[in-house]
Design an enzyme around this catalytic site. Sequence first.
Site, PDB file in Angstrom:
ATOM      1  CB  SER A   1     -48.743 -98.383  41.243  1.00 39.19           C
ATOM      2  OG  SER A   1     -47.781 -98.196  40.224  1.00 39.19           O
TER       3      SER A   1
ATOM      4  CG  HIS B   1     -44.502 -96.359  42.615  1.00 35.62           C
ATOM      5  ND1 HIS B   1     -44.018 -97.499  43.215  1.00 35.62           N
ATOM      6  CD2 HIS B   1     -45.486 -96.775  41.776  1.00 35.62           C
ATOM      7  CE1 HIS B   1     -44.678 -98.541  42.760  1.00 35.62           C
ATOM      8  NE2 HIS B   1     -45.567 -98.125  41.878  1.00 35.62           N
TER       9      HIS B   1
END
Length: 96
Positions: free
Chosen positions: A32, A78
């Site tokens: 991610s 992230h």
Amino acid sequence: NKLLAIFFFSLFTGSLTSAYFASFSSYSVGASGAVFGLFGALAIVGKRIGTDTKSIFVIVGINFAIGFALGGVDWRAHLGGLIGGLISAQFLLRRR
């Protein structure tokens, strides 16, 4: 291929950021961070060609908010991936 370079650099920076700032007992798995890096690169490309990039920032903001709300999501990865995507896109797409 520039896309793969951005993806893997974002993956690396996201993983490195996660490993550096996370507690010793926590772990992070997934790509991610690299996806956030691609969002960052898309923002750089969008600014470069003169398009409206507000929607990209809204998507990134919503995804950060979801990560905080759900818990168990490594926001450090992230953030590191996003920064890696911004940096690598700036570097790979610099004007000569």
